[in-house]
Write an enzyme that holds these catalytic residues in place. Structure first.
Site, mmCIF file in Angstrom:
data_model
loop_
_atom_site.group_PDB
_atom_site.id
_atom_site.type_symbol
_atom_site.label_atom_id
_atom_site.label_comp_id
_atom_site.label_asym_id
_atom_site.label_seq_id
_atom_site.Cartn_x
_atom_site.Cartn_y
_atom_site.Cartn_z
ATOM 1 N N GLU A 1 -7.401 4.160 5.265
ATOM 2 C CA GLU A 1 -8.229 4.765 4.030
ATOM 3 C C GLU A 1 -8.888 4.623 2.418
ATOM 4 O OE1 GLU A 1 -6.543 8.446 3.229
ATOM 5 O OE2 GLU A 1 -6.242 8.972 4.780
ATOM 6 N N GLU B 1 1.054 12.168 6.014
ATOM 7 C CA GLU B 1 2.191 12.520 4.456
ATOM 8 C C GLU B 1 3.302 13.465 4.316
ATOM 9 O OE1 GLU B 1 -1.289 13.521 2.365
ATOM 10 O OE2 GLU B 1 -1.974 11.608 2.107
#
Length: 691
Positions: free
Chosen positions: A438, A330
């Site tokens: 995810e 991220e």
């Protein structure tokens, strides 16, 4: 075909009994009859095993107050919110059983404000965890009454510590509650034993020729019946937290590998591979790396040295045991990044924007055989997709990266499969491996609330279209990992494949065998409870509403959102139409009685909202010009019913483009319009706003 027939039958039942929730499972689950295993009534002159949690709390028997009988336990001397009574549960709570835990509480004195009480279970199985089972707010005017606090708990391992706490919930270190209270009639009862379904297809076998199937799990999900479910369906393992820097290196010079080692041992014993998640992340970071020994911000040289040392220590320990690592997680901002979109984190500010390249350099040197990935969410957003692409392209040119992880936390309606496919094609064009890391699909139905069957089936079809897309690109996608196994309170709202009793949801069948699902599902969405202000500027509460898409061309979407309260239905429609024409309009069709075939079923109300804001009805609305078209926002008063949690209403959105040459109206649910048949409407399920 038994499963499919039962689903179809349950849809017929829903048309008669709105809001009925019938479990999707091949197993027949009997009614839960609690079997008492503990009862603390404080009638024998002892505290019956209860102790002070910290030590300074005072626990005593009281004859002043009692819920039943003649006495109770008084808890005083609390100095912090988490201070209170504690009970050892290791002998009472066995693995693979669901328990109902109940306690009656009464405040000793009238408080200055309402008081929230909480049931919490603490468990240590090599890693500590705290599970808040239930919260209850006692209004200050009701301090003299007894209040029941009740929740459920289950676990699947043999912890070294298992304790029940009665406390006020932690908010911040500065929030302190020292309320004294009485406790009585604490009971623990077995609700049910659990078993997995052995006769359903193993997901890993369904996709054995396409990609590995993984799950991100907690340590307790590798034990007992939870571990059995994991072994049956998955062949790749990710630690939810235990391989992140905060947990592997909590203090300078100290490493805590015990919890991470458990994942490796479990995987090795069960023919699984392990993905390492994640070496460098601004959240769950080892904060000490940012500071020197004098408490001042670390220099670039010191921070790089610590990063290198950490990556080498971790990757060399798991060399040959962890085949892939999310090296950086991220790093691209949603908004407000630097000129290249980079998120300005502590790593960025301490080392500089090249911290990403350095992390990959250190990782490549530490374990040349490991596959190295950059991992991120929001990869379907055009601008962020391009910023990630440029980062990947640079790392690939240096030989530092093997692939990219697409997190894929999705909603029922968004992002579109078209945008997801664009991302897969763009990144695979660089010659990079792609892993879905995810995956989950948020229903927006809060944990503990039954999922309407229609929403459950919509979730299943969403999973179906995603897995079909992944199979289409199986030469580029090597792994699909779900962010969890079964629904539970710590994940997104009931977003996974199995329910709390480890039974297959429709979502599972969307992944494993979609032929078991009913055909041609009705369009459905969820409206959350809120009361937005309908005015010239949009109320921020709309940001929390579920968006349902009608069309998308590039980044331009036609979509709608709904909210509700006991008085009104609120609707916001965004139309992608840059050409302003007199005949442009939005039409809404609303039927408050969602039961098809009911003798009292009303015809749908037709509400017309011209783009030029020429009123056509007694309802109020506003229009707003947008760069891509326009927005209509309206408040529609309930007529036949009041809005209530669990109610289903019929609904349709129709968009008319008044420009010459327009292809025709756009619909949300049914393009075979016009029709007065209410069966042509989609459905909206009214639900409480998730907490």
């Amino acid at each position: 075909m038994q499963f499919k027939k039962r689903i179809l039958a349950s849809w017929m039942v829903m048309s008669l009994f709105i809001g009925a929730a019938i479990p999707f499972s091949n197993a027949v689950i009997a009614d839960k009859v609690p079997q008492l295993v503990l009862d603390s009534d404080f009638e024998d002159g002892s505290l019956q095993g209860w102790k002070a949690r910290i030590g300074h709390e005072k626990l005593s028997l009281s004859k002043q107050e009692a819920n039943t009988g003649s006495g109770s336990m008084l808890v005083e001397g609390r100095k912090r919110t988490y201070n209170g009574p504690m009970l050892d549960l290791r002998k009472q709570l066995l693995p693979n059983k669901e328990y109902e835990i109940s306690a009656y509480i009464k405040l000793k004195e009238k408080p200055a404000k309402d008081i929230t009480m909480q049931l919490t279970v603490y468990k240590n199985s090599g890693a500590a965890s705290w599970s808040p089972l239930k919260q209850m707010t006692i209004k200050k005017e009701e301090w003299q009454q007894w209040h029941e606090l009740k929740g459920t708990f289950l676990h699947g391992d043999t912890p070294s510590e298992l304790k029940l706490y009665l406390e006020t919930p932690y908010i911040t270190d500065d929030t302190v509650d020292t309320t004294a209270f009485y406790v009585d009639d604490v009971s623990i009862a077995v609700i049910s034993d659990m078993a997995i379904e052995d006769d359903i297809p193993a997901i890993k076998e369904v996709y054995k020729d396409d990609f590995t199937i993984g799950a991100a799990v907690y340590p307790w999900q590798m034990e007992g019946i939870y571990g059995d479910l994991l072994i049956k369906h998955f062949n790749s393992l990710t630690a939810t937290y235990e391989m992140k820097p905060k947990f592997l290196a909590p203090k300078q010079g100290q490493y805590a590998f015990a919890a991470a080692d458990r994942y490796v041992r479990f995987a090795q014993a069960n023919d699984m591979v392990v993905r390492g998640h994640a070496l460098i992340w601004h959240t769950d970071a080892a904060e000490w790396m940012y500071w020197d020994n004098n408490g001042k911000p670390a220099s670039r040289t010191l921070a790089l040295s610590r990063m290198k040392q950490y990556i080498e220590k971790v990757m060399k320990r798991y060399k040959g045991k962890v085949y892939a690592w999310d090296v950086v997680n991220e790093a691209i901002a949603d908004t407000g990044g630097d000129k290249n979109g980079l998120r300005q984190t502590s790593w960025y500010n301490t080392i500089g924007p090249d911290y990403i390249d350095k992390a990959f350099e250190f990782a490549r040197a530490a374990d040349p055989s490991a596959k190295l990935y950059y991992n991120d969410y929001g990869t379907e957003t055009p601008q962020k997709r391009q910023e990630i692409y440029q980062l990947l392209k640079r790392l690939k040119s240096k030989g530092l990266i093997d692939g990219v992880g697409l997190q894929s936390h999705y909603k029922l309606e968004s992002p579109s499969t078209q945008e997801i496919e664009k991302t897969i094609k763009l990144y695979s064009g660089l010659g990079l491996d792609i892993q879905i890391t995810e995956l989950d699909i948020d229903t927006r139905i809060s944990f503990g609330t039954s999922i309407p069957e229609a929403i459950a089936v919509q979730q299943a079809y969403r999973y179906k279209e995603l897995l079909e897309l992944y199979k289409k690109y199986s030469k580029s996608i090597s792994s699909v990992t779900f962010w969890g196994v079964q629904d539970e309170k710590t994940y997104n709202n009931q977003a996974l494949l199995f329910d709390t009793e480890l039974q297959a949801k429709p979502a599972y069948w969307g992944v494993a065998d979609s032929s078991q699902l009913p055909s041609d599902p009705q369009s459905r969405t969820v409206a959350l409870r809120a009361s937005p202000r309908v005015q010239q500027s949009a109320d921020p509460i709309w940001d929390q509403a579920v968006s349902s898409q009608l069309t998308q061309l590039g980044s331009e979407k036609t979509s709608f959102k709904t909210l509700w309260d006991g008085t009104n239905l609120y609707v916001q429609v965004i139309v992608a139409d840059k050409s302003r024409d007199d005949a442009d309009q939005v039409e809404l069709y609303v039927r408050e009685d969602g039961q098809e075939g009911s003798e009292n079923a009303q015809e749908a109300r037709r509400l017309i909202f011209p783009r030029l804001n020429k009123q056509k009805g007694s309802y109020s609305y506003v229009t707003r010009a947008l760069a891509t078209g326009y927005m209509v926002e309206t408040v529609i008063p309930w007529q036949a019913v009041k809005g209530s949690n669990g109610r289903e209403i019929g609904f349709e959105v129709k968009i008319i483009d008044g420009s010459s040459g327009a292809s025709g109206p756009i619909y949300w649910n049914d393009s075979a319009w016009p029709s007065d048949s209410v069966g042509k409407l989609g459905a909206i399920w009214l639900a409480d706003m998730p907490k």
